[in-house]
Design an enzyme around this catalytic site. Structure first.
Site, mmCIF file in Angstrom:
data_model
loop_
_atom_site.group_PDB
_atom_site.id
_atom_site.type_symbol
_atom_site.label_atom_id
_atom_site.label_comp_id
_atom_site.label_asym_id
_atom_site.label_seq_id
_atom_site.Cartn_x
_atom_site.Cartn_y
_atom_site.Cartn_z
ATOM 1 N N ARG A 110 0.837 -1.202 0.000
ATOM 2 C CA ARG A 110 0.000 0.000 0.000
ATOM 3 C C ARG A 110 0.872 1.253 0.000
ATOM 4 N NH1 ARG A 110 -3.541 -1.370 5.204
ATOM 5 N NH2 ARG A 110 -1.544 -2.271 5.771
ATOM 6 N N LYS A 163 2.580 1.973 7.230
ATOM 7 C CA LYS A 163 3.003 1.187 8.386
ATOM 8 C C LYS A 163 3.999 1.962 9.234
ATOM 9 C CE LYS A 163 1.837 -2.553 8.923
ATOM 10 N NZ LYS A 163 0.583 -3.063 9.548
ATOM 11 N N TYR A 208 -0.144 4.272 10.511
ATOM 12 C CA TYR A 208 -0.479 3.241 11.505
ATOM 13 C C TYR A 208 0.775 2.995 12.331
ATOM 14 C CZ TYR A 208 -4.767 1.901 8.997
ATOM 15 O OH TYR A 208 -6.003 1.895 8.406
ATOM 16 N N HIS A 223 0.746 1.490 16.095
ATOM 17 C CA HIS A 223 0.640 0.343 17.011
ATOM 18 C C HIS A 223 1.842 0.251 17.944
ATOM 19 C CE1 HIS A 223 -3.006 -1.167 15.163
ATOM 20 N NE2 HIS A 223 -2.450 -1.006 13.976
ATOM 21 N N GLU A 234 -4.568 4.605 14.035
ATOM 22 C CA GLU A 234 -5.480 3.703 14.760
ATOM 23 C C GLU A 234 -6.030 4.301 16.039
ATOM 24 O OE1 GLU A 234 -2.231 3.181 14.439
ATOM 25 O OE2 GLU A 234 -1.379 2.742 16.408
ATOM 26 N N SER A 238 -25.074 -14.160 21.208
ATOM 27 C CA SER A 238 -23.868 -14.981 21.337
ATOM 28 C C SER A 238 -23.717 -15.491 22.767
ATOM 29 C CB SER A 238 -22.654 -14.122 20.961
ATOM 30 O OG SER A 238 -21.468 -14.835 21.147
ATOM 31 N N VAL A 279 -10.595 -13.586 11.565
ATOM 32 C CA VAL A 279 -10.159 -12.221 11.216
ATOM 33 C C VAL A 279 -9.556 -11.533 12.439
ATOM 34 C CG1 VAL A 279 -10.856 -10.034 10.166
ATOM 35 C CG2 VAL A 279 -12.024 -12.141 9.504
ATOM 36 N N ALA A 280 -10.032 -11.898 13.617
ATOM 37 C CA ALA A 280 -9.557 -11.259 14.859
ATOM 38 C C ALA A 280 -8.139 -11.694 15.232
ATOM 39 C CB ALA A 280 -10.519 -11.560 16.002
ATOM 40 N N ILE A 281 -7.477 -12.424 14.347
ATOM 41 C CA ILE A 281 -6.134 -12.936 14.641
ATOM 42 C C ILE A 281 -5.155 -11.809 14.974
ATOM 43 C CG2 ILE A 281 -5.359 -12.993 12.198
ATOM 44 C CD1 ILE A 281 -4.589 -15.660 14.880
ATOM 45 N N ASP A 282 -5.402 -10.596 14.433
ATOM 46 C CA ASP A 282 -4.473 -9.500 14.744
ATOM 47 C C ASP A 282 -4.586 -9.059 16.203
ATOM 48 O OD1 ASP A 282 -6.996 -8.388 14.343
ATOM 49 O OD2 ASP A 282 -6.191 -6.503 13.584
ATOM 50 N N VAL A 284 -4.879 -14.960 8.243
ATOM 51 C CA VAL A 284 -3.939 -13.952 7.731
ATOM 52 C C VAL A 284 -4.093 -12.670 8.551
ATOM 53 C CG1 VAL A 284 -3.303 -12.553 5.733
ATOM 54 C CG2 VAL A 284 -3.897 -14.962 5.426
ATOM 55 N N ALA A 285 -2.982 -12.213 9.107
ATOM 56 C CA ALA A 285 -3.051 -11.109 10.062
ATOM 57 C C ALA A 285 -3.208 -9.742 9.379
ATOM 58 C CB ALA A 285 -1.813 -11.112 10.947
HETATM 59 N N1 LIG Z 1 -6.869 -9.791 10.041
HETATM 60 C C1 LIG Z 1 -6.984 -8.591 9.527
HETATM 61 O O1 LIG Z 1 -6.358 -8.265 8.519
HETATM 62 C C2 LIG Z 1 -7.904 -7.598 10.150
HETATM 63 C C3 LIG Z 1 -8.273 -6.423 9.481
HETATM 64 C C4 LIG Z 1 -9.191 -5.549 10.086
HETATM 65 C C5 LIG Z 1 -9.710 -5.855 11.360
HETATM 66 N N2 LIG Z 1 -9.301 -7.009 11.986
HETATM 67 C C6 LIG Z 1 -9.823 -7.398 13.318
HETATM 68 O O2 LIG Z 1 -11.160 -7.836 13.215
HETATM 69 C C7 LIG Z 1 -11.782 -7.757 14.509
HETATM 70 C C8 LIG Z 1 -13.142 -7.107 14.384
HETATM 71 O O3 LIG Z 1 -12.979 -5.738 14.024
HETATM 72 P P1 LIG Z 1 -14.230 -4.755 13.811
HETATM 73 O O4 LIG Z 1 -13.710 -3.530 13.189
HETATM 74 O O5 LIG Z 1 -15.356 -5.483 13.173
HETATM 75 O O6 LIG Z 1 -14.623 -4.444 15.328
HETATM 76 P P2 LIG Z 1 -16.053 -3.891 15.821
HETATM 77 O O7 LIG Z 1 -15.803 -3.296 17.168
HETATM 78 O O8 LIG Z 1 -16.717 -3.107 14.761
HETATM 79 O O9 LIG Z 1 -16.918 -5.234 15.997
HETATM 80 C C9 LIG Z 1 -16.666 -6.209 16.972
HETATM 81 C C10 LIG Z 1 -17.997 -6.803 17.387
HETATM 82 O O10 LIG Z 1 -17.753 -7.943 18.202
HETATM 83 C C11 LIG Z 1 -18.833 -8.013 19.126
HETATM 84 N N3 LIG Z 1 -18.503 -8.927 20.204
HETATM 85 C C12 LIG Z 1 -17.687 -8.744 21.279
HETATM 86 N N4 LIG Z 1 -17.666 -9.846 22.026
HETATM 87 C C13 LIG Z 1 -18.475 -10.767 21.434
HETATM 88 C C14 LIG Z 1 -18.878 -12.087 21.723
HETATM 89 N N5 LIG Z 1 -18.442 -12.722 22.825
HETATM 90 N N6 LIG Z 1 -19.728 -12.728 20.862
HETATM 91 C C15 LIG Z 1 -20.171 -12.095 19.761
HETATM 92 N N7 LIG Z 1 -19.843 -10.835 19.433
HETATM 93 C C16 LIG Z 1 -19.007 -10.175 20.265
HETATM 94 C C17 LIG Z 1 -19.014 -6.560 19.550
HETATM 95 O O11 LIG Z 1 -20.289 -6.354 20.176
HETATM 96 C C18 LIG Z 1 -18.873 -5.841 18.208
HETATM 97 O O12 LIG Z 1 -20.114 -5.653 17.565
HETATM 98 C C19 LIG Z 1 -10.775 -6.975 15.359
HETATM 99 O O13 LIG Z 1 -10.031 -7.883 16.134
HETATM 100 C C20 LIG Z 1 -9.884 -6.307 14.350
HETATM 101 O O14 LIG Z 1 -8.608 -6.001 14.878
HETATM 102 C C21 LIG Z 1 -8.419 -7.859 11.418
#
Ligand SMILES: NC(=O)c1ccc[n+]([C@@H]2O[C@H](COP(=O)([O-])OP(=O)(O)OC[C@H]3O[C@@H](n4cnc5c(N)ncnc54)[C@H](O)[C@@H]3O)[C@@H](O)[C@H]2O)c1
Length: 374
Positions: A15, A74, A93, A95, A117, A219, A266-269, A297-298
């Site tokens: 990027r 970055k 970014y 971090h 961020e 959930s 996706v939450a791997i990061d 993939v992070a």
């Molecule tokens: N891997 C990647 O490249 C990449 C890229 C972008 C974002 N992410 C990650 O993706 C994740 C989500 O990001 P986002 O922007 O959607 O966040 P967000 O805050 O918009 O959404 C997260 C949602 O999770 C819900 N939640 C929390 N605990 C829960 C549970 N126990 N059960 C069900 N739902 C629950 C929250 O209520 C919220 O609606 C983050 O960890 C972010 O860092 C990863």
């Protein structure tokens, strides 16, 4: 203002922090835009596009030495630490809560560092993270559909089904920005989609905008266990702000899943919301545990730099314009969201979570800068 755009040198980063369209907006406002040679190549923006937009193409030494505001994607890598200097405002970014050597390098250099961020609106939105979540969410469903193919280790199922054959099931855990975007692509592919969410307000909102096209379910551990058993693709998209992701999908739950099902964490990061997840890369994205494909993939947006670069510039440009037009002190005085982005200023840490993370002294921003607009 003299605004520089540096080429990213971190591995696998394609990027760039400004598109030619963004460069033209800044040039038209009377700013001097310097773009490091080949900075846009990875995003299919050749130097000539920037020149036509009114920017000057310069060397790496010039972009770091001459800019007053330097835009990056970055955080600076070690080879760039020696280029950090007083009088430069870096917008990228960062971090740094997880990076002590960089925090010290920023403090020692006297640079002003503003982190994408941590730019945060009064209603707690993160406008410079949101576009990357939108992209990652959309990619998650594509990846899930792809790795369901038998030769890739998946169940051998077409998510959409065909007339006479039922579609596949996609389970999205966490209905935030990633989850919503994953859901709409999965719907577009013809899958049956369920979102598990914890926030009632968020579910009400999703119900309004998705109007009955997905199942929205509260959930809980019990619910997750029964829902993963039916799913062909599970997308982990939870976020608990300021904390590592909770391990909602345990190793035991894999045993009840269908063999060849795909988990996209996706939450791997943030550590991942699947107990068996570990970070992977675009060049080697998946592995299998107990017959379940894991895609973790992070930096998912890094795989689509053309889209990511444009989405990033769309989100950052208003803030870049504010800093360029008014200078940083006045820009942060006018906009509290931007003020929250300032992590390091004049050798002091001005973002509390970063100071806490490294056990260093925290100095509130208004102790260093007057936060009243002129
Ligand atoms: N891997 C990647 O490249 C990449 C890229 C972008 C974002 N992410 C990650 O993706 C994740 C989500 O990001 P986002 O922007 O959607 O966040 P967000 O805050 O918009 O959404 C997260 C949602 O999770 C819900 N939640 C929390 N605990 C829960 C549970 N126990 N059960 C069900 N739902 C629950 C929250 O209520 C919220 O609606 C983050 O960890 C972010 O860092 C990863």
């Amino acid at each position: 203002m003299r605004i520089g755009v540096a080429k990213e040198i971190k591995s696998d980063e394609y990027r760039v922090a400004l598109t030619p369209a963004g460069a033209r907006e800044l040039a038209q406002r009377g700013h001097d835009v310097l773009v490091e040679s080949a900075a846009g190549d990875g995003s299919a923006f050749p130097d000539s596009d920037y020149e036509r937009a009114g920017a000057r193409i310069v060397s790496v030494d010039e972009v770091w030495a001459e800019s007053e505001l330097l835009l990056k994607v970055k955080e600076p890598v070690e080879a760039e630490y020696a280029r950090l200097r007083e009088g430069l405002v870096l917008f990228t970014y960062l971090h740094i809560a997880a990076d002590e050597p960089l925090t010290r390098a920023l403090l020692d250099s006297g640079i002003t560092a503003v982190a994408y961020e941590t730019v945060e609106t009064d209603d707690r939105r993160l406008p410079l993270l949101a576009p990357m979540s939108e992209i990652a969410g959309r990619l998650a469903s594509q990846a899930g559909a792809h790795f369901l193919e038998k030769p890739l280790g998946g169940r051998g199922l077409l998510l959409s089904g065909v007339p006479g054959v039922a579609p596949g099931r996609v389970l999205v855990v966490g209905g935030g920005i990633v989850g919503y975007n994953a859901a709409i692509i999965a719907l577009g592919l013809g899958a049956q989609v369920t979102i598990l969410e914890r926030s009632i307000d968020r579910m009400r909102h999703l119900d309004e905008i998705l109007s009955g096209r997905v199942s929205l379910v509260m959930s809980s551990s019990l619910q997750i266990e029964s829902s993963v058993a039916d799913a062909d693709v599970v997308i982990g998209a939870v976020l608990v702000p300021g904390a590592v992701a909770p391990k909602l999908i345990t190793r035991d739950m894999l045993g009840v899943m269908k063999k060849g099902a795909v988990i996209v964490d996706v939450a791997i990061d943030q550590g991942g919301c699947v107990e068996t997840a570990r970070p992977t890369t675009h060049s080697d994205p998946v592995y299998s545990v107990e017959g379940i494909i894991h895609y973790c993939v992070a930096n998912m947006p890094g795989g689509v730099p053309i889209t990511s670069t444009k989405a990033l510039t769309n989100a950052t440009l208003p803030y870049v314009e504010a800093i360029a037009d008014h200078r940083l002190a006045e820009a942060v005085a006018r906009d509290r969201a931007l003020a929250r982005g300032v992590n390091v200023l004049h050798g002091k840490i001005t973002y509390e979570a970063v100071a806490e993370a490294h056990d260093l002294e925290y100095t509130p921003l208004d102790a260093v800068l007057p936060l009243t607009p002129a």
